[in-house]
Design a protein around this motif. Structure first.
Motif, PDB file in Angstrom:
ATOM      1  N   SER A  66       0.824  -1.209   0.000  1.00 20.23           N
ATOM      2  CA  SER A  66       0.000   0.000   0.000  1.00 20.23           C
ATOM      3  C   SER A  66       0.858   1.259   0.000  1.00 20.23           C
ATOM      4  CB  SER A  66      -0.925   0.002   1.219  1.00 20.23           C
ATOM      5  OG  SER A  66      -0.186  -0.057   2.424  1.00 20.23           O
ATOM      6  N   HIS A  67       1.944   1.285   0.787  1.00 19.93           N
ATOM      7  CA  HIS A  67       2.784   2.472   0.849  1.00 19.93           C
ATOM      8  C   HIS A  67       3.531   2.686  -0.464  1.00 19.93           C
ATOM      9  CE1 HIS A  67       2.016   1.787   5.133  1.00 19.93           C
ATOM     10  NE2 HIS A  67       2.343   3.048   5.326  1.00 19.93           N
ATOM     11  N   VAL A  68       4.090   1.619  -1.003  1.00 16.62           N
ATOM     12  CA  VAL A  68       4.816   1.752  -2.276  1.00 16.62           C
ATOM     13  C   VAL A  68       3.855   2.119  -3.399  1.00 16.62           C
ATOM     14  CG1 VAL A  68       6.282   0.552  -3.940  1.00 16.62           C
ATOM     15  CG2 VAL A  68       6.574   0.125  -1.494  1.00 16.62           C
ATOM     16  N   ALA A  69       2.644   1.563  -3.389  1.00 16.32           N
ATOM     17  CA  ALA A  69       1.671   1.856  -4.449  1.00 16.32           C
ATOM     18  C   ALA A  69       1.240   3.314  -4.416  1.00 16.32           C
ATOM     19  CB  ALA A  69       0.459   0.942  -4.311  1.00 16.32           C
ATOM     20  N   VAL A  70       1.048   3.880  -3.229  1.00 15.42           N
ATOM     21  CA  VAL A  70       0.648   5.285  -3.131  1.00 15.42           C
ATOM     22  C   VAL A  70       1.732   6.190  -3.701  1.00 15.42           C
ATOM     23  CG1 VAL A  70       0.231   7.153  -1.485  1.00 15.42           C
ATOM     24  CG2 VAL A  70      -0.944   4.975  -1.207  1.00 15.42           C
ATOM     25  N   VAL A  71       2.993   5.904  -3.368  1.00 15.98           N
ATOM     26  CA  VAL A  71       4.092   6.708  -3.897  1.00 15.98           C
ATOM     27  C   VAL A  71       4.224   6.523  -5.409  1.00 15.98           C
ATOM     28  CG1 VAL A  71       6.589   7.099  -3.797  1.00 15.98           C
ATOM     29  CG2 VAL A  71       5.317   6.650  -1.705  1.00 15.98           C
ATOM     30  N   LEU A  72       4.027   5.305  -5.878  1.00 13.47           N
ATOM     31  CA  LEU A  72       4.114   5.039  -7.309  1.00 13.47           C
ATOM     32  C   LEU A  72       3.050   5.821  -8.079  1.00 13.47           C
ATOM     33  CD1 LEU A  72       5.312   3.475  -9.692  1.00 13.47           C
ATOM     34  CD2 LEU A  72       3.750   1.596  -9.143  1.00 13.47           C
ATOM     35  N   LEU A  73       1.840   5.861  -7.563  1.00 19.07           N
ATOM     36  CA  LEU A  73       0.773   6.624  -8.218  1.00 19.07           C
ATOM     37  C   LEU A  73       1.115   8.113  -8.255  1.00 19.07           C
ATOM     38  CD1 LEU A  73      -2.411   4.886  -6.754  1.00 19.07           C
ATOM     39  CD2 LEU A  73      -1.485   4.669  -9.076  1.00 19.07           C
ATOM     40  N   ALA A  74       1.701   8.635  -7.169  1.00 20.31           N
ATOM     41  CA  ALA A  74       2.092  10.044  -7.152  1.00 20.31           C
ATOM     42  C   ALA A  74       3.202  10.319  -8.154  1.00 20.31           C
ATOM     43  CB  ALA A  74       2.525  10.440  -5.747  1.00 20.31           C
ATOM     44  N   CYS A  75       4.154   9.398  -8.286  1.00 17.33           N
ATOM     45  CA  CYS A  75       5.229   9.562  -9.274  1.00 17.33           C
ATOM     46  C   CYS A  75       4.672   9.565 -10.689  1.00 17.33           C
ATOM     47  CB  CYS A  75       6.260   8.442  -9.115  1.00 17.33           C
ATOM     48  SG  CYS A  75       7.249   8.511  -7.606  1.00 17.33           S
ATOM     49  N   ILE A  76       3.740   8.657 -10.968  1.00 17.02           N
ATOM     50  CA  ILE A  76       3.143   8.593 -12.302  1.00 17.02           C
ATOM     51  C   ILE A  76       2.350   9.864 -12.594  1.00 17.02           C
ATOM     52  CG2 ILE A  76       1.464   7.361 -13.728  1.00 17.02           C
ATOM     53  CD1 ILE A  76       2.293   4.789 -12.279  1.00 17.02           C
ATOM     54  N   THR A  97       2.818  12.862 -11.300  1.00 13.15           N
ATOM     55  CA  THR A  97       3.756  13.977 -11.488  1.00 13.15           C
ATOM     56  C   THR A  97       4.393  13.938 -12.865  1.00 13.15           C
ATOM     57  OG1 THR A  97       4.236  13.977  -9.120  1.00 13.15           O
ATOM     58  CG2 THR A  97       5.807  15.092 -10.560  1.00 13.15           C
ATOM     59  N   ARG A  98       4.803  12.748 -13.269  1.00 11.62           N
ATOM     60  CA  ARG A  98       5.438  12.631 -14.590  1.00 11.62           C
ATOM     61  C   ARG A  98       4.439  12.923 -15.706  1.00 11.62           C
ATOM     62  NH1 ARG A  98       8.368   7.211 -17.073  1.00 11.62           N
ATOM     63  NH2 ARG A  98       9.398   8.235 -18.807  1.00 11.62           N
ATOM     64  N   THR A  99       3.176  12.499 -15.521  1.00 10.43           N
ATOM     65  CA  THR A  99       2.160  12.769 -16.533  1.00 10.43           C
ATOM     66  C   THR A  99       1.892  14.263 -16.663  1.00 10.43           C
ATOM     67  OG1 THR A  99       1.144  10.625 -16.066  1.00 10.43           O
ATOM     68  CG2 THR A  99      -0.180  12.242 -17.261  1.00 10.43           C
ATOM     69  N   ILE A 100       1.772  14.955 -15.515  1.00 15.00           N
ATOM     70  CA  ILE A 100       1.520  16.393 -15.544  1.00 15.00           C
ATOM     71  C   ILE A 100       2.691  17.133 -16.166  1.00 15.00           C
ATOM     72  CG2 ILE A 100       1.201  18.425 -14.084  1.00 15.00           C
ATOM     73  CD1 ILE A 100      -0.338  16.629 -12.142  1.00 15.00           C
ATOM     74  N   ALA A 101       3.912  16.766 -15.769  1.00 16.92           N
ATOM     75  CA  ALA A 101       5.089  17.460 -16.293  1.00 16.92           C
ATOM     76  C   ALA A 101       5.298  17.199 -17.777  1.00 16.92           C
ATOM     77  CB  ALA A 101       6.336  17.046 -15.506  1.00 16.92           C
ATOM     78  N   SER A 102       4.858  16.027 -18.273  1.00 13.04           N
ATOM     79  CA  SER A 102       5.079  15.684 -19.683  1.00 13.04           C
ATOM     80  C   SER A 102       4.274  16.571 -20.626  1.00 13.04           C
ATOM     81  CB  SER A 102       4.725  14.214 -19.915  1.00 13.04           C
ATOM     82  OG  SER A 102       3.345  13.981 -19.668  1.00 13.04           O
ATOM     83  N   PHE A 103       3.193  17.174 -20.127  1.00 11.01           N
ATOM     84  CA  PHE A 103       2.401  18.067 -20.980  1.00 11.01           C
ATOM     85  C   PHE A 103       3.154  19.358 -21.304  1.00 11.01           C
ATOM     86  CE2 PHE A 103      -1.143  15.573 -19.148  1.00 11.01           C
ATOM     87  CZ  PHE A 103      -1.761  15.199 -20.323  1.00 11.01           C
ATOM     88  N   PHE A 104       4.122  19.705 -20.457  1.00 13.41           N
ATOM     89  CA  PHE A 104       4.845  20.962 -20.646  1.00 13.41           C
ATOM     90  C   PHE A 104       6.314  20.757 -20.981  1.00 13.41           C
ATOM     91  CE2 PHE A 104       1.484  21.397 -17.493  1.00 13.41           C
ATOM     92  CZ  PHE A 104       0.718  22.403 -18.050  1.00 13.41           C
ATOM     93  N   ALA A 105       6.777  19.509 -20.894  1.00 13.60           N
ATOM     94  CA  ALA A 105       8.193  19.237 -21.144  1.00 13.60           C
ATOM     95  C   ALA A 105       8.458  19.144 -22.638  1.00 13.60           C
ATOM     96  CB  ALA A 105       8.608  17.944 -20.459  1.00 13.60           C
ATOM     97  N   GLU A 106       9.677  19.444 -22.980  1.00 16.56           N
ATOM     98  CA  GLU A 106      10.134  19.320 -24.370  1.00 16.56           C
ATOM     99  C   GLU A 106      10.935  18.031 -24.489  1.00 16.56           C
ATOM    100  OE1 GLU A 106      12.325  22.805 -25.170  1.00 16.56           O
ATOM    101  OE2 GLU A 106      10.607  24.159 -25.006  1.00 16.56           O
ATOM    102  N   GLY A 107      10.293  16.987 -24.927  1.00 16.47           N
ATOM    103  CA  GLY A 107      10.953  15.698 -25.028  1.00 16.47           C
ATOM    104  C   GLY A 107      10.534  14.778 -23.888  1.00 16.47           C
ATOM    105  N   PRO A 108      10.916  13.507 -23.938  1.00 18.89           N
ATOM    106  CA  PRO A 108      10.526  12.541 -22.903  1.00 18.89           C
ATOM    107  C   PRO A 108      11.200  12.845 -21.565  1.00 18.89           C
ATOM    108  CG  PRO A 108      12.106  11.553 -24.423  1.00 18.89           C
ATOM    109  CD  PRO A 108      11.745  12.880 -25.008  1.00 18.89           C
ATOM    110  N   LEU A 109      10.490  12.590 -20.497  1.00 18.48           N
ATOM    111  CA  LEU A 109      11.019  12.800 -19.148  1.00 18.48           C
ATOM    112  C   LEU A 109      11.541  11.483 -18.594  1.00 18.48           C
ATOM    113  CD1 LEU A 109       8.282  15.077 -17.567  1.00 18.48           C
ATOM    114  CD2 LEU A 109      10.583  15.746 -18.256  1.00 18.48           C
ATOM    115  N   GLN A 110      12.759  11.524 -18.081  1.00 12.34           N
ATOM    116  CA  GLN A 110      13.345  10.350 -17.452  1.00 12.34           C
ATOM    117  C   GLN A 110      13.290  10.511 -15.940  1.00 12.34           C
ATOM    118  OE1 GLN A 110      14.240   7.665 -19.082  1.00 12.34           O
ATOM    119  NE2 GLN A 110      13.829   8.617 -21.073  1.00 12.34           N
ATOM    120  N   PRO A 111      12.715   9.547 -15.217  1.00 11.18           N
ATOM    121  CA  PRO A 111      12.651   9.674 -13.759  1.00 11.18           C
ATOM    122  C   PRO A 111      14.042   9.645 -13.144  1.00 11.18           C
ATOM    123  CG  PRO A 111      11.967   7.477 -14.442  1.00 11.18           C
ATOM    124  CD  PRO A 111      12.127   8.288 -15.691  1.00 11.18           C
ATOM    125  N   GLY A 112      14.308  10.594 -12.257  1.00 10.86           N
ATOM    126  CA  GLY A 112      15.604  10.656 -11.588  1.00 10.86           C
ATOM    127  C   GLY A 112      15.567   9.957 -10.245  1.00 10.86           C
TER     128      GLY A 112
END
Length: 340
Positions: free
Chosen positions: A43-53, A55-70
């Motif tokens: 449950s804890h890992v899944a909640v963080v994973l959903l937040a990461c996804i 965040t990456r989805t929101i940022a991808s709408f404004f990013a220039e090129g693919p986003l790589q998770p750091g």
């Protein structure tokens, strides 16, 4: 004089060891080694994973090129992403996106933080539903935690700007020099408040779900007190936690590397599919990042308990427990059913 009247002396050694219950009484930071067990909580890992996804989805709408998770410890990559978002969107829309990200991440941080605090206190992981109800009931007040330091900084900056006004009236080197010195001295409290917020805000978010009375101002004061009253303790806990996150990052990176190798073998057999392998690698990377971030947020809860104890508060074992949900009584059977 009989033997009962002769003083036998003080037994300092037995007195000291009689008050020690375990190694955590000698080195409280050992409590942090219990927190990696949170990595086994789906449950804890899944909640963080959903937040990461998200965040990456929101940022991808404004990013220039693919986003790589750091990786979690690569703070410069996260800062660069935030700066790039402000450049792509502008200050107004960028501030709105920052607010959306805060709304996403604050409950996630508190959810995982509560679990890490429970493990550090020597208690089992709380039930996910109970923690979610606790975080949800305190979410609106928790949103004020990062806002209050910003408002105070803005107010202080306005005061510092007022010091500059005489230089507009009399633009001479003497007035500019005097006001410059005054501005420099007046800017120091701004620096104390702003730098302290980097530590006080995360600790305050932990306090909001670990204390019985959630108060944003009191929680922030606890965070600033931990930094400026116990800076060496805070530095040691942060360094030890960072080392744990880094070492587990290597372990999780090994798991991720082996998983990527297995995915490559499967996707390149018979008919190679480049899109499929890239998607598989992205999924594995996101899970590894979520694992590592979960550990970091869990350690935040443990660090808060240790600092609370160091600053004269309650012991780490005295973690407040929310009251259990009331149990609905079973309906009573009608008298006819009993008689029959």
């Amino acid at each position: 004089m009989n033997k009962s009247e002769i003083h036998a002396g003080y037994d300092f050694e037995s007195g000291m060891f009689s008050r020690m219950r375990s190694w955590v009484d000698v080195a409280s930071w050992i409590r942090l080694t219990r927190i990696p067990r949170i990595l086994a909580s789906p449950s804890h890992v899944a909640v963080v994973l959903l937040a990461c996804i998200a965040t990456r989805t929101i940022a991808s709408f404004f990013a220039e090129g693919p986003l790589q998770p750091g990786r979690f410890w690569e703070l410069h990559s996260h800062i660069q992403l935030l700066v790039a978002m402000f450049q792509w969107t502008g200050p107004l829309l960028g501030s709105l996106l920052a607010a959306v990200l805060l709304i996403i991440w604050i409950p996630v941080i508190q959810f995982v933080c509560r679990g890490g605090a429970a493990l550090a206190a020597g208690k089992p992981l709380p039930r996910a539903g109970q923690t979610l109800r606790l975080v949800g009931s305190r979410l609106w007040r928790s949103l004020f935690v990062p806002i209050l330091p910003c408002l105070c900084i803005v107010a202080l900056m306005v005061g510092v700007f007022l010091i500059r006004l005489p230089s507009f009236v009399a633009d001479v080197p003497l007035v500019s020099g005097i006001t410059g010195w005054a501005i420099g001295v007046a800017a120091i409290p701004v620096g104390i408040l702003g730098f302290g917020a980097l530590f006080a805000v995360p600790l305050a978010l932990a306090a909001m779900v670990c204390e019985p009375t959630p108060d944003p101002i009191d929680s922030l004061s606890r965070g600033y007190e931990s930094l400026y009253r116990r800076p060496l303790s805070l530095a040691w806990y942060v360094a030890f936690s960072g080392a744990m996150v880094f070492l587990f990052g290597i372990l999780l990176g090994g798991i991720g590397g082996a998983s990527v190798l297995a995915a490559r073998i499967v996707t390149w057999v018979i008919s190679p599919n480049g899109v499929q392998i890239q998607s598989a690698v992205d999924a594995i990377t996101m899970v590894v990042v979520a694992w590592q971030t979960t550990l970091a947020f869990g350690l935040l809860g443990g660090v808060y308990l240790l600092l609370r104890s160091d600053t004269g508060g309650q012991e780490a074992e005295d973690l407040w427990e929310p009251p259990a949900a009331p149990v609905e009584p079973l309906p009573e059977l009608p008298k006819e059913a009993i008689d029959g």
